[in-house]
Every structure is written in structure tokens, then in C-alpha cells.
Design a protein around this motif. Structure first.
Motif, short mmCIF file in Angstrom:
data_model
loop_
_atom_site.label_atom_id
_atom_site.label_comp_id
_atom_site.label_asym_id
_atom_site.label_seq_id
_atom_site.Cartn_x
_atom_site.Cartn_y
_atom_site.Cartn_z
N VAL A 31 82.94 -50.79 71.03
CA VAL A 31 82.99 -50.72 70.00
C VAL A 31 82.87 -51.94 69.59
O VAL A 31 83.52 -53.15 69.46
CB VAL A 31 84.00 -50.04 69.48
N TYR A 32 82.59 -51.67 68.44
CA TYR A 32 82.61 -52.98 67.06
C TYR A 32 83.67 -53.26 66.50
O TYR A 32 83.74 -54.97 66.70
CB TYR A 32 81.04 -53.05 65.89
N THR A 33 84.37 -52.71 65.96
CA THR A 33 86.26 -52.97 65.42
C THR A 33 86.70 -53.26 66.41
O THR A 33 87.01 -52.13 67.32
CB THR A 33 86.06 -51.50 64.11
N PRO A 34 87.68 -53.89 66.04
CA PRO A 34 88.48 -54.22 66.91
C PRO A 34 90.04 -53.56 66.89
O PRO A 34 90.11 -52.77 65.64
CB PRO A 34 89.56 -55.45 66.45
N TYR A 35 90.72 -53.40 67.88
CA TYR A 35 91.74 -52.20 67.72
C TYR A 35 93.11 -53.99 67.54
O TYR A 35 92.70 -54.00 68.11
CB TYR A 35 91.79 -51.26 69.56
N ARG A 36 93.59 -52.10 66.61
CA ARG A 36 94.67 -53.55 65.62
C ARG A 36 96.40 -52.69 66.72
O ARG A 36 96.61 -51.53 65.68
CB ARG A 36 94.65 -54.04 64.10
N GLY A 37 96.94 -53.75 67.39
CA GLY A 37 98.55 -53.14 67.15
C GLY A 37 98.02 -52.66 69.05
O GLY A 37 97.70 -51.98 69.27
N ARG A 38 100.00 -53.09 68.92
CA ARG A 38 99.88 -52.12 70.96
C ARG A 38 99.82 -50.96 71.35
O ARG A 38 99.10 -50.82 72.32
CB ARG A 38 101.19 -52.46 71.07
N PHE A 39 100.21 -50.28 69.98
CA PHE A 39 99.67 -48.30 70.20
C PHE A 39 98.38 -47.87 69.89
O PHE A 39 98.55 -46.91 70.82
CB PHE A 39 100.62 -47.95 68.66
N ALA A 40 97.86 -48.66 69.29
CA ALA A 40 96.39 -48.25 69.97
C ALA A 40 95.48 -48.43 71.22
O ALA A 40 94.90 -48.51 71.64
CB ALA A 40 95.23 -48.84 68.24
N VAL A 41 95.89 -49.94 71.73
CA VAL A 41 95.17 -49.81 72.95
C VAL A 41 96.43 -49.61 74.15
O VAL A 41 95.48 -49.06 74.79
CB VAL A 41 95.86 -52.05 73.04
N ASP A 42 97.26 -49.02 74.06
CA ASP A 42 97.91 -48.05 74.91
C ASP A 42 97.09 -46.86 75.45
O ASP A 42 96.82 -46.88 76.66
CB ASP A 42 99.39 -47.26 74.34
N PRO A 43 96.58 -46.15 75.07
CA PRO A 43 95.43 -45.17 76.00
C PRO A 43 94.05 -45.88 76.47
O PRO A 43 93.40 -45.55 77.48
CB PRO A 43 95.19 -44.18 74.42
N ILE A 44 94.05 -46.94 75.88
CA ILE A 44 92.96 -47.69 76.31
C ILE A 44 92.63 -48.59 77.68
O ILE A 44 92.10 -47.92 78.37
CB ILE A 44 92.53 -48.62 75.37
N LEU A 45 94.19 -49.02 77.77
CA LEU A 45 94.90 -49.52 78.83
C LEU A 45 95.24 -47.93 80.29
O LEU A 45 94.48 -48.82 81.12
CB LEU A 45 95.88 -50.41 78.60
N ARG A 46 96.03 -47.39 79.36
CA ARG A 46 95.55 -46.20 80.50
C ARG A 46 94.47 -45.25 81.19
O ARG A 46 94.46 -45.07 82.23
CB ARG A 46 96.64 -44.99 79.82
N ALA A 47 93.63 -45.43 80.00
CA ALA A 47 92.35 -44.82 81.09
C ALA A 47 90.88 -45.71 81.70
O ALA A 47 90.79 -45.44 82.74
CB ALA A 47 91.66 -44.28 78.94
#
Length: 119
Positions: A31-47
Motif C-alpha cells: 500500500v502507498y500510504t503508511p499506517y500510523r499507530g500501534r493500533f493500526a499495525v496490530d491487525p496487519i501483524l496478526r494477519a
């Protein structure tokens, strides 16, 4: 060994997330736009921990505050290589997290698999 690497290798996503600054900036290879914040990264790492098969770190390059964790993985029949680039801020938490992956077919396989998990 960087603690983030140890957490991921142990498949301990909660421990990995605890190492991210609450305002971490995460840049994905799909994706082009960065994710910001631990809350936004959580589901990505889990997936991604479920999407990557045969995941293993192969090298670690360190020049504080920067760390490069080189990895190999597979998604179905697509083999890929990548690198997690981490920048650690004051307090030892990761403030910037960028993932790069090759080859292009591996990125496409990742994008499809992640879309299915996160949809």
C-alpha cells in the motif's frame, strides 16, 4: 538479536506489538500510504503471521538506531525474500517500521492473501 525478531520468531504477536511505539509509522510493500499507530499495525501483524508460511529470519544487520531483519517466506507456491527495517527511538521502542519484499509475484501473492484476511 533484536527483541522484535525474537518475538516474531516465537510467534508472539503481543510481545512484538509491545515493542512498537504507540505512534509507530508502518510502511507496507503493498500500500502507498503508511499506517500510523500501534493500533493500526496490530491487525496487519496478526494477519501476516498467518499468511507467511515457512517464515524465517536469515540475517540481522544492526547500526543503532537502525536494524535490518532479512527474511524468507512462502505464500502458497510463491517464494519471497524481504527485509524488516526498524528504527528504534528513545526508550527502545520501534518508531519506524518498513517492510520491503521481492520478487513482484511474491508481493502480489502477499497482497491477495492479506486482502482475504483483512476484508
Amino acid at each position: 538479536m533484536h527483541p522484535f525478531r525474537a518475538a516474531i520468531e516465537a510467534r508472539d504477536i503481543d510481545a512484538a506489538l509491545a515493542l512498537l511505539h504507540e505512534d509507530v509509522v508502518f510502511r507496507s510493500p503493498v500500500v502507498y500510504t503508511p499506517y500510523r499507530g500501534r493500533f493500526a499495525v496490530d491487525p496487519i501483524l496478526r494477519a501476516v503471521i498467518q499468511v507467511f508460511e515457512d517464515f524465517r529470519y536469515t540475517r540481522e544487520l544492526t547500526s543503532p538506531p537502525d536494524h535490518a531483519l532479512v527474511f524468507e517466506a512462502r505464500i502458497g507456491d510463491k517464494h519471497l525474500e524481504g527485509c524488516d527495517f526498524l528504527r528504534v527511538g528513545p526508550g527502545g521502542l520501534v518508531t519506524d517500521f518498513t517492510v520491503m519484499i521481492r520478487p513482484l509475484k511474491g508481493i502480489h501473492a502477499l497482497a491477495e492473501a492479506m486482502q482475504a484476511r483483512l476484508a
